[in-house]
Design an enzyme around this catalytic site. Structure first.
Site, PDB file in Angstrom:
ATOM      1  N   GLU A 137      -0.090  -9.706 -11.802  1.00 40.60           N
ATOM      2  CA  GLU A 137      -0.137  -8.734 -11.446  1.00 40.60           C
ATOM      3  C   GLU A 137       1.018  -7.904 -12.422  1.00 40.60           C
ATOM      4  O   GLU A 137       2.322  -8.431 -12.474  1.00 40.60           O
ATOM      5  CB  GLU A 137      -0.795  -8.426 -10.035  1.00 40.60           C
ATOM      6  CG  GLU A 137       0.043  -7.461  -9.600  1.00 40.60           C
ATOM      7  CD  GLU A 137       0.232  -6.895  -7.905  1.00 40.60           C
ATOM      8  OE1 GLU A 137       1.454  -7.046  -7.590  1.00 40.60           O
ATOM      9  OE2 GLU A 137      -0.364  -6.066  -7.052  1.00 40.60           O
ATOM     10  N   GLU A 175      -0.939  -8.277   3.050  1.00 39.85           N
ATOM     11  CA  GLU A 175      -2.334  -7.604   2.592  1.00 39.85           C
ATOM     12  C   GLU A 175      -0.962  -7.554   1.076  1.00 39.85           C
ATOM     13  O   GLU A 175      -0.344  -7.029   0.590  1.00 39.85           O
ATOM     14  CB  GLU A 175      -2.126  -5.800   2.636  1.00 39.85           C
ATOM     15  CG  GLU A 175      -2.664  -5.737   3.959  1.00 39.85           C
ATOM     16  CD  GLU A 175      -4.550  -6.030   4.343  1.00 39.85           C
ATOM     17  OE1 GLU A 175      -4.916  -6.269   2.861  1.00 39.85           O
ATOM     18  OE2 GLU A 175      -5.199  -5.651   5.183  1.00 39.85           O
ATOM     19  N   CYS A 234      -2.248  -1.788  -5.568  1.00 45.78           N
ATOM     20  CA  CYS A 234      -2.403  -2.904  -5.204  1.00 45.78           C
ATOM     21  C   CYS A 234      -4.190  -3.445  -5.830  1.00 45.78           C
ATOM     22  O   CYS A 234      -4.454  -5.004  -6.278  1.00 45.78           O
ATOM     23  CB  CYS A 234      -2.515  -3.804  -3.923  1.00 45.78           C
ATOM     24  SG  CYS A 234      -3.481  -2.381  -2.336  1.00 45.78           S
ATOM     25  N   LYS A 248       9.938  -0.872   9.192  1.00 42.40           N
ATOM     26  CA  LYS A 248      10.943  -1.495   7.817  1.00 42.40           C
ATOM     27  C   LYS A 248      10.473  -0.847   6.189  1.00 42.40           C
ATOM     28  O   LYS A 248       9.901  -1.783   5.885  1.00 42.40           O
ATOM     29  CB  LYS A 248      11.475  -2.813   7.269  1.00 42.40           C
ATOM     30  CG  LYS A 248      12.773  -3.312   7.477  1.00 42.40           C
ATOM     31  CD  LYS A 248      13.218  -2.632   5.825  1.00 42.40           C
ATOM     32  CE  LYS A 248      12.890  -3.486   4.609  1.00 42.40           C
ATOM     33  NZ  LYS A 248      12.642  -3.328   3.256  1.00 42.40           N
TER      34      LYS A 248
HETATM   35  P1  NAD Z   1       7.734  -6.465  -1.742  1.00 39.71           P
HETATM   36  O1  NAD Z   1       7.020  -8.151  -1.491  1.00 39.71           O
HETATM   37  O2  NAD Z   1       8.953  -7.021  -3.225  1.00 39.71           O
HETATM   38  O3  NAD Z   1       7.960  -5.746  -1.087  1.00 39.71           O
HETATM   39  C1  NAD Z   1       7.237  -5.476   0.222  1.00 39.71           C
HETATM   40  C2  NAD Z   1       8.526  -5.243   1.623  1.00 39.71           C
HETATM   41  O4  NAD Z   1       9.036  -6.337   1.547  1.00 39.71           O
HETATM   42  C3  NAD Z   1       9.834  -4.278   0.410  1.00 39.71           C
HETATM   43  O5  NAD Z   1       9.612  -3.057   2.530  1.00 39.71           O
HETATM   44  C4  NAD Z   1      10.784  -5.081   1.381  1.00 39.71           C
HETATM   45  O6  NAD Z   1      11.756  -4.782   1.347  1.00 39.71           O
HETATM   46  C5  NAD Z   1      10.018  -6.582   1.803  1.00 39.71           C
HETATM   47  N1  NAD Z   1      10.711  -8.102   1.515  1.00 39.71           N
HETATM   48  C6  NAD Z   1      11.369  -8.448   0.172  1.00 39.71           C
HETATM   49  N2  NAD Z   1      11.585  -9.668   0.915  1.00 39.71           N
HETATM   50  C7  NAD Z   1      11.174  -9.398   1.897  1.00 39.71           C
HETATM   51  C8  NAD Z   1      11.682 -11.163   3.152  1.00 39.71           C
HETATM   52  N3  NAD Z   1      12.183 -12.171   2.333  1.00 39.71           N
HETATM   53  N4  NAD Z   1      11.316 -10.708   4.506  1.00 39.71           N
HETATM   54  C9  NAD Z   1      10.776  -9.254   4.599  1.00 39.71           C
HETATM   55  N5  NAD Z   1      10.605  -8.485   3.905  1.00 39.71           N
HETATM   56  C10 NAD Z   1      10.754  -8.005   2.629  1.00 39.71           C
HETATM   57  O7  NAD Z   1       6.449  -5.797  -2.587  1.00 39.71           O
HETATM   58  P2  NAD Z   1       6.913  -3.973  -3.792  1.00 39.71           P
HETATM   59  O8  NAD Z   1       6.978  -4.858  -4.941  1.00 39.71           O
HETATM   60  O9  NAD Z   1       7.613  -3.627  -2.883  1.00 39.71           O
HETATM   61  O10 NAD Z   1       5.448  -3.480  -3.257  1.00 39.71           O
HETATM   62  C11 NAD Z   1       4.459  -4.254  -4.599  1.00 39.71           C
HETATM   63  C12 NAD Z   1       3.695  -5.119  -4.136  1.00 39.71           C
HETATM   64  O11 NAD Z   1       2.544  -4.564  -2.904  1.00 39.71           O
HETATM   65  C13 NAD Z   1       2.127  -5.812  -5.903  1.00 39.71           C
HETATM   66  O12 NAD Z   1       2.227  -7.227  -5.237  1.00 39.71           O
HETATM   67  C14 NAD Z   1       0.803  -4.918  -4.657  1.00 39.71           C
HETATM   68  O13 NAD Z   1       0.136  -5.259  -4.974  1.00 39.71           O
HETATM   69  C15 NAD Z   1       1.260  -5.484  -3.492  1.00 39.71           C
HETATM   70  N6  NAD Z   1       0.436  -3.957  -2.096  1.00 39.71           N
HETATM   71  C16 NAD Z   1      -0.916  -4.657  -2.137  1.00 39.71           C
HETATM   72  C17 NAD Z   1      -1.357  -4.348  -1.142  1.00 39.71           C
HETATM   73  C18 NAD Z   1      -3.356  -4.378   0.004  1.00 39.71           C
HETATM   74  O14 NAD Z   1      -3.052  -4.590   0.937  1.00 39.71           O
HETATM   75  N7  NAD Z   1      -3.051  -5.893  -0.485  1.00 39.71           N
HETATM   76  C19 NAD Z   1      -0.871  -2.685  -0.572  1.00 39.71           C
HETATM   77  C20 NAD Z   1      -0.002  -2.364  -1.676  1.00 39.71           C
HETATM   78  C21 NAD Z   1       0.791  -3.334  -2.723  1.00 39.71           C
END
Ligand code: NAD
Length: 516
Positions: free
Chosen positions: A401, A269, A303, A194
């Site tokens: 963040e 992550e 991240c 997804k």
């Molecule tokens: P997000 O949490 O908004 O979304 C990530 C994914 O989760 C998307 O595909 C979204 O559709 C899905 N999602 C959202 N709500 C959900 C739910 N209730 N149930 C299941 N899936 C759901 O994150 P984002 O804004 O897309 O990405 C940025 C974030 O990702 C930042 O906080 C960043 O630090 C983190 N990140 C972490 C790493 C790591 O390895 N630690 C790497 C890259 C990004």
């Protein structure tokens, strides 16, 4: 005469890739399909903020269909039963195909995410490398056998688990998808991906790449859609025993709760607010280069960004001045222009969030560079690289963040104070330490609360090392053999050699009668 804004301005033309799809579908059981109920959502590009495509918005019934296809491929298809070498051949062909499409992939990624084109090109190569790495690893992989001389042999059966649900974010989407796809597939699982709803474009390339490489139908499935709909349905689906998630900490918490019902394996992550600690004895030129790249590359949407810089007092003023001068000279502009160093933020919603932190920062720190939209870019999601100095640890811009081109700088006087500042957030993803003192470097690394530490470097990864955070930055580690562990069950098989010494339950009465 040129002003800093002129020298830092790359062209603002709007590049649109050729043959851009106008509708993105799911990929289920080897076929591209729309949502059963026909629901769609709109996808914007971050330079014009205009809708360039619609995408199928997956609902629970679409996730059901994808999981059914993946389960069928897992239970009855050849993939989980193939020899590692055979699977590795497919993975290497996938890597070849990703490399061969590097330019197309980069232009689509840049168009959809706003990442500078030079940085998007590197993403394709890293994605290919992930497949090659896990192809090698599963061929070389072996498990323990243990012997108790004369009485027992024990060995481990390593088995794929089933349908893995992979949920990914919008920053470097294709590369981050490859991080999960490569180990999940290498180990013989089938998957439902997804992708993030802000950036579904590059994920649409996977289906063709996998088909051409010979991945059997049903092994890879993709459902587009919103997190609260498609993502939520995947997390709650009883036929999906594993969820690998990368995204925000708050989303991770929601997923954790929702996965509890079915006791799923989870790898998380999550977010970060990583410190970059510069001691006075450091190579300051190298530290400045690295601390700039560490937070402003990938538009600051990374991240592991070193978004809190801590600088030892004797070099603080010199560091701030030199750092801010370089930040002001960073080229912000059209993501497709090869001179661009910082492009457009992914989406207007994210732009508003970052812009609001920049405004907040003006009340919490001393603005040294940036401070909002660059004058030469009146449209699109552009924010100038923004530097705040003298930021105290209780400031929100120090604690939260921001995930954009915004950095805080804070002075410290002692090693103990540096450590206290470094650990003073709820996150613990990465830390970067700049010093020439070996003992200090290793002691600080030991004590800093971070899943990963780089000494005298920004984030340069060896794929064999564990990747993951502590505290609110994540749960579990992937990378190298840890990914193999996450995506497999390790069944212990015990073989008795000779006679088993078994207490004879139920035999007391009989033996007493015999004695009587
Ligand atoms: P997000 O949490 O908004 O979304 C990530 C994914 O989760 C998307 O595909 C979204 O559709 C899905 N999602 C959202 N709500 C959900 C739910 N209730 N149930 C299941 N899936 C759901 O994150 P984002 O804004 O897309 O990405 C940025 C974030 O990702 C930042 O906080 C960043 O630090 C983190 N990140 C972490 C790493 C790591 O390895 N630690 C790497 C890259 C990004």
């Amino acid at each position: 005469m040129t002003t800093p804004a002129d020298t830092a301005a790359a062209g603002s033309r709007h590049f649109v890739p050729e043959d851009l799809p106008t509708h993105l579908q799911h990929y289920i059981g080897g076929r591209t399909v729309d949502s059963i109920g026909g629901k769609t959502f709109e996808v914007l590009d971050p330079v014009s903020n205009r809708t360039y495509a619609t995408a199928a918005a997956g609902q629970a019934e679409d996730v059901d269909a994808a999981v059914a296809a993946a389960r069928e491929a897992f239970l009855h298809g050849p993939w989980p039963r193939m020899k590692p070498r055979e699977r590795a051949r497919v993975l290497n062909r996938i890597a070849d195909a990703v490399e061969a499409q590097e330019s197309r992939l980069a232009e689509l990624e840049t168009f959809d995410t706003g990442l500078p084109i030079t940085q998007a090109k590197g993403q394709a190569l890293r994605a290919a490398e992930n497949f090659r790495f896990f192809a090698d690893l599963i061929v070389a992989q072996f498990d323990d056998a243990m012997k108790v001389p004369g009485s027992q042999i024990n060995y481990v059966n390593r088995k794929p688990i089933g349908v893995a649900g992979l949920i990914t974010p919008w920053n470097t989407p294709f590369m981050l998808e490859s991080w999960k796809l490569a180990p999940a597939l290498a180990t013989g699982n089938t998957v439902v991906l997804k992708p993030a709803e802000f950036t579904p474009l590059s994920a649409s390339l996977w289906a063709r790449i996998f088909e051409d490489a010979g991945l059997p139908a049903g092994v890879f499935n993709l459902v587009n859609g919103l997190g609260e709909e498609a993502g939520d349905a995947l997390v709650k689906h009883p036929g999906v025993p594993l969820i690998s998630f990368t995204g925000e900490t708050t989303t991770g918490q929601t997923i954790f709760r929702n996965a509890a019902e079915n006791l799923k394996g989870l790898s998380m992550e999550l977010g970060g607010k990583s410190p970059c600690i510069v001691f006075a004895d450091a190579d300051l030129d190298a530290a400045i280069d690295s601390a700039l790249f560490g937070v402003f590359s990938l538009n600051g949407e990374r991240c592991t960004a070193g978004s809190r810089i801590l600088v030892e007092r004797p070099v603080y003023d010199a560091f701030c001045e030199a750092y801010a001068a370089r930040a002001r000279a960073i080229v912000v502009g059209d993501p497709h222009d090869p001179r661009t160093e910082v492009g457009a933020l992914v989406h207007p919603v994210h732009f508003d969030k970052v812009a609001s932190y920049v405004e907040l920062g003006k009340t919490e720190g001393r603005l040294l560079a940036g401070g909002g939209r660059p004058d030469h870019l009146p449209e699109g999601n552009y924010i100038a690289p923004t530097v705040f100095a003298d930021v105290s640890p209780d400031a929100r811009i120090f604690q939260e963040e921001i995930f954009g081109p915004v950095v805080t700088i804070t002075p410290f006087d002692t090693d103990a104070e540096a450590l206290e500042l470094a650990n003073n957030t709820r996150y613990g993803l990465a830390a970067y330490v700049w010093t020439r003192d070996l003992a200090r470097a290793h002691t600080f690394s030991q004590n800093v609360e971070a899943g990963m530490v780089w000494l005298n470097s920004h984030n340069v990864r060896d794929l064999r090392t564990p990747f993951g955070g502590v505290k609110s930055s994540g749960l579990g580690h992937e990378g190298g053999y840890r990914s193999i562990d996450f995506y497999t069950d390790q069944q212990a098989v015990h073989i008795t050699l000779g006679t088993v010494h078994t207490p004879k339950f139920g035999s007391i009465a009989a033996s007493a009668a015999n004695e009587g």
